[in-house]
Write an enzyme that holds these catalytic residues in place. Sequence first.
Site, PDB file in Angstrom:
ATOM      1  N   CYS A 307     -62.056 -43.017 -53.148  1.00 57.68           N
ATOM      2  CA  CYS A 307     -61.630 -41.618 -53.306  1.00 57.68           C
ATOM      3  C   CYS A 307     -62.878 -40.779 -53.564  1.00 57.68           C
ATOM      4  CB  CYS A 307     -60.605 -41.486 -54.438  1.00 57.68           C
ATOM      5  SG  CYS A 307     -61.197 -42.042 -56.047  1.00 57.68           S
ATOM      6  N   GLY A 308     -62.781 -39.782 -54.418  1.00 60.35           N
ATOM      7  CA  GLY A 308     -63.944 -38.973 -54.730  1.00 60.35           C
ATOM      8  C   GLY A 308     -64.843 -39.591 -55.789  1.00 60.35           C
TER       9      GLY A 308
END
Length: 353
Positions: A307-308
């Site tokens: 993800c981030g």
Amino acid sequence: MQASLRTGSGRQALHLRRCFVAVQPTARAARSRAMATAAAASDKLPPLVSPQWLAERLSSDPSVRVLDCCWYMPVHGRNNHADFRASRLPGARFFDIDGVAADAAAARGLPHMLPSEQGFAAAMDALGITNDTPVVLYDHLGIFSAPRVWWTFKVFGHDKVAVLQGGLPAWRAAGLPLDTAPPPSDDHMFAASAACAAAAAGSSSSSSSGGASYKARLDKSKVRSIDDMLANIGSRSEQVMDARSAGRFVGTEPEPRPGLRGGHIPGARSLPFPSLLEAGAYKPADQLAAAFAAAGLDPARPIVGSCGSGLTACILALALYQVNGSLAAVYDGSWSEYGGREDVPVSTLPVDP
């Protein structure tokens, strides 16, 4: 009905029991009792528990520990410290995702990377959690940051851990009591973070938990590095699920963190985490399985979450756990690390060949 709580533990349990009886239908109460009995007899907790299940456990089992894991992105416009101070579940302690984490040197500038074994063990000691303690986690957005802490507990070998389905909003909607008294002190609130930092400052290269009572053992098979992800581009031995938005995945939407490229790791599949949720709670398991299939992911094969920053990938990991009962690996550095490198390949295709 909404209740608040400013009393000691004995009166707290009595108040919680009364409130629970008022909001709990008989049939649902019977199901909750059955779940509680089954969980008590097991070395594990179910991955998700309902507010009613937790309310009954808190009124009858003093060994249960509840951790408030609230954490926000800047876009949320909220402060997790202020939110915890304002209201929390009865008896909840604060787990600071940015505090119970690797120190600056070990993290190499990346956000909330996994702590060391020593750091996690020290944090557990500070929270009064043993290796046998049942732990329930929640956050203030429903399902957002608590799954990251669930995955952290799991990867350090703690199986008696669950996430409150729907989080604090679901607890509030059920009319169950909240503690609105100020925390005893900042030292008490941030005890786990301070203990983790102190352990990191005094730790050696040893992989043991040092002098901590809690014994943490990191399952390194569930943690991926950037080198692992680069090797996997060629081998495709593991599927990669990306929890970011579709726009960030193809590079048409800017990254919230400055200095990062757009796009995704070649071969990854897009599965934005909101697609697994409804009204701040996980969708039923059959709908989760359908979402993985629609994204081109096979739960029967190895899958790595990204993800981030390694946080919302754990929303996917907990969803996958509900489908196949297995703990997914997570790329801890995620796009904060990968997207900050100019020497790694990036794809902006909606679906890679």
